[in-house]
Design an enzyme around this catalytic site. Structure first.
Site, PDB file in Angstrom:
ATOM      1  N   ARG A  17       0.834  -1.217   0.000  1.00  0.00           N
ATOM      2  CA  ARG A  17       0.000   0.000   0.000  1.00  0.00           C
ATOM      3  C   ARG A  17       0.868   1.267   0.000  1.00  0.00           C
ATOM      4  O   ARG A  17       1.005   1.937  -1.010  1.00  0.00           O
ATOM      5  CB  ARG A  17      -0.939  -0.033   1.227  1.00  0.00           C
ATOM      6  CG  ARG A  17      -2.129   0.907   1.128  1.00  0.00           C
ATOM      7  CD  ARG A  17      -1.809   2.346   1.490  1.00  0.00           C
ATOM      8  NE  ARG A  17      -1.271   2.527   2.838  1.00  0.00           N
ATOM      9  CZ  ARG A  17      -0.730   3.663   3.262  1.00  0.00           C
ATOM     10  NH1 ARG A  17      -0.630   4.705   2.456  1.00  0.00           N
ATOM     11  NH2 ARG A  17      -0.245   3.764   4.490  1.00  0.00           N
ATOM     12  N   ASP A  18       1.527   1.568   1.095  1.00  0.00           N
ATOM     13  CA  ASP A  18       2.321   2.804   1.178  1.00  0.00           C
ATOM     14  C   ASP A  18       3.454   2.771   0.149  1.00  0.00           C
ATOM     15  O   ASP A  18       3.849   3.804  -0.406  1.00  0.00           O
ATOM     16  CB  ASP A  18       2.920   2.942   2.587  1.00  0.00           C
ATOM     17  CG  ASP A  18       3.179   4.383   2.990  1.00  0.00           C
ATOM     18  OD1 ASP A  18       3.072   5.268   2.127  1.00  0.00           O
ATOM     19  OD2 ASP A  18       3.501   4.616   4.170  1.00  0.00           O
ATOM     20  N   HIS A 208       5.089   4.338  12.680  1.00  0.00           N
ATOM     21  CA  HIS A 208       5.186   4.252  11.217  1.00  0.00           C
ATOM     22  C   HIS A 208       6.181   5.339  10.778  1.00  0.00           C
ATOM     23  O   HIS A 208       5.844   6.522  10.765  1.00  0.00           O
ATOM     24  CB  HIS A 208       3.782   4.494  10.656  1.00  0.00           C
ATOM     25  CG  HIS A 208       3.678   4.584   9.170  1.00  0.00           C
ATOM     26  ND1 HIS A 208       2.969   3.670   8.413  1.00  0.00           N
ATOM     27  CD2 HIS A 208       4.144   5.495   8.273  1.00  0.00           C
ATOM     28  CE1 HIS A 208       3.010   4.010   7.140  1.00  0.00           C
ATOM     29  NE2 HIS A 208       3.717   5.122   7.018  1.00  0.00           N
ATOM     30  N   HIS A 210       9.166   6.985   8.155  1.00  0.00           N
ATOM     31  CA  HIS A 210       9.807   7.045   6.832  1.00  0.00           C
ATOM     32  C   HIS A 210      11.272   7.379   7.051  1.00  0.00           C
ATOM     33  O   HIS A 210      11.648   7.981   8.054  1.00  0.00           O
ATOM     34  CB  HIS A 210       9.110   8.082   5.942  1.00  0.00           C
ATOM     35  CG  HIS A 210       7.823   7.562   5.397  1.00  0.00           C
ATOM     36  ND1 HIS A 210       7.637   7.238   4.080  1.00  0.00           N
ATOM     37  CD2 HIS A 210       6.655   7.272   6.018  1.00  0.00           C
ATOM     38  CE1 HIS A 210       6.408   6.780   3.902  1.00  0.00           C
ATOM     39  NE2 HIS A 210       5.787   6.788   5.068  1.00  0.00           N
ATOM     40  N   CYS A 241       4.140   9.225   0.472  1.00  0.00           N
ATOM     41  CA  CYS A 241       2.805   9.761   0.193  1.00  0.00           C
ATOM     42  C   CYS A 241       2.877  10.686  -1.014  1.00  0.00           C
ATOM     43  O   CYS A 241       3.628  11.659  -0.999  1.00  0.00           O
ATOM     44  CB  CYS A 241       2.291  10.526   1.419  1.00  0.00           C
ATOM     45  SG  CYS A 241       0.741  11.389   1.097  1.00  0.00           S
ATOM     46  N   ASN A 250       9.680   4.371   3.154  1.00  0.00           N
ATOM     47  CA  ASN A 250       9.427   3.966   4.544  1.00  0.00           C
ATOM     48  C   ASN A 250      10.698   3.365   5.131  1.00  0.00           C
ATOM     49  O   ASN A 250      11.598   2.958   4.398  1.00  0.00           O
ATOM     50  CB  ASN A 250       8.337   2.891   4.585  1.00  0.00           C
ATOM     51  CG  ASN A 250       6.971   3.439   4.264  1.00  0.00           C
ATOM     52  OD1 ASN A 250       6.732   3.943   3.173  1.00  0.00           O
ATOM     53  ND2 ASN A 250       6.063   3.345   5.217  1.00  0.00           N
TER      54      ASN A 250
END
Ligand code: COA
Ligand code: ZN
Length: 311
Positions: A17-18, A208, A210, A241, A250
């Site tokens: 996803r990310d 979470h 990055h 993003c 990430n």
């Protein structure tokens, strides 16, 4: 084994996803399914498989339903999906995920850029999602820009705590503190985590990070020292993003797993298999990935003396 850290952690691979949402090259549904399946086979305990967002906002996630329906599930691998609103939640629930990850941003500017609404409007939409789904599925909320905003700079901890409190009052105790553009640093991690822990003993905190400024793994270790047991990361360190300028990869999953295993922290993940997933992902995406261990090998790797070459 170190007693300074939790003995066991739960890692969530958010690369499908990310990670993939930030790739320009279209990735086929079959390749996405293979990536998730390979992560399951490597023992990944949680995977954020996709997001049910507007396909106009994130074209790469337009096949969310097909990806979810194409997977062969295995117990021990929880499948999480990201949703921004009721429409996303309804589409997601039809695919029976183990958890919905609601997303909102704690800053006005990033919220408007990413979700086209203010944090308050976003909260109101998510409140509707919580009320209609909490009896049917486990919920978590991801708070973007918790450690800083690419448009507004520093974000006061109180601004983050406000939303943690608001969701906790709705019964959502899973909260991800997201460092959307890699602005977090260790003492800030310690302080914010400490304040969230104090606010609600019941909260399950996920961190979470990055790695945009090279602090991803350091911040994970600060989280470990504070007793946090849940982390998001991306295999190959891919990700970012599309609506946050300067956002890049990430924190790298295999580097985190390697570092945790060095410290005797159990992840349940087969590092060799994960390294293979990372290599395959590099081939699929056709650009170099930012992990380190995939190139150097684990520290247990030794060489024959005749392989030594003067540089
Ligand atoms: N899934 C699919 N379609 C959706 C949707 C969802 N979850 N939410 C809205 N849409 C569709 C609507 O049906 C509508 O379609 P139409 O133009 O064919 O009628 C269109 O999108 C606009 O709907 P609206 O409610 O006005 O949304 P918006 O244009 O204000 O966008 C979001 C708001 C939140 C839906 C959108 O900005 C979004 O999906 N953002 C996600 C960004 C993201 O994933 N960022 C990275 C992760 S943090
Ligand atoms: Zn992210």
């Amino acid at each position: 084994m170190s007693h300074q850290f939790p003995p066991h952690v739960v890692l969530c691979d958010v690369s499908p996803r990310d990670g993939l949402q930030n790739e320009c090259k279209p990735i086929s549904t079959t390749d996405k399914i293979s990536l998730v399946q390979d992560l399951i086979d490597a023992g990944m305990p949680r995977i954020e498989v996709t997001s049910f967002v507007s396909p106009k906002a994130i074209p790469q996630m337009a096949d969310a339903q097909e990806v979810m329906q194409g997977l062969t599930r295995r117990s021990g691998a929880e499948l999480v999906v990201l949703v921004p609103n009721q429409k996303g939640a309804e589409r997601a629930l039809a695919c029976q995920p183990d958890e919905l990850n609601l997303v909102m941003s704690v800053t006005e500017s990033h919220s408007k850029a990413n979700l086209r609404m203010t944090p308050q409007e976003s909260f109101e939409r998510l409140q509707e999602v919580v009320v209609t789904t909490r009896d049917r599925v486990r919920l978590n909320v991801s708070l973007s820009c918790s450690f800083g905003c690419p448009f507004e700079g520093d974000v006061p901890a109180e601004q983050v705590l406000h939303w943690v409190r608001a969701f906790s009052e709705l019964g959502v105790t899973g909260v991800s503190l997201c460092d959307t553009t890699g602005m977090a640093f260790p003492s800030q991690v310690r302080e914010l985590v400490g304040r969230v822990q104090k606010l609600s003993q019941k909260s399950r905190i996920t961190l979470h990070f990055h790695n945009s400024r090279g602090l991803g793994l350091t911040n994970v270790f600060e989280g470990l020292r504070a007793g946090v047991t849940h982390y998001d990361a991306c295999t190959g360190g891919i990700g970012g993003c599309p609506y946050a300028p300067g956002a890049s990869g990430n924190a790298c999953m295999e580097d985190i797993v390697h570092a945790m295993h060095c410290e005797g922290i159990e992840t349940g993940i087969d590092l060799d298999r994960l390294l293979k997933v990372s290599k395959d992902l590099g081939n699929l995406l056709e650009h170099p990935l930012s992990g380190q261990v995939v190139y150097a090998g684990p520290r247990s790797k030794t060489y024959a003396l005749d392989q030594a070459k003067s540089q």
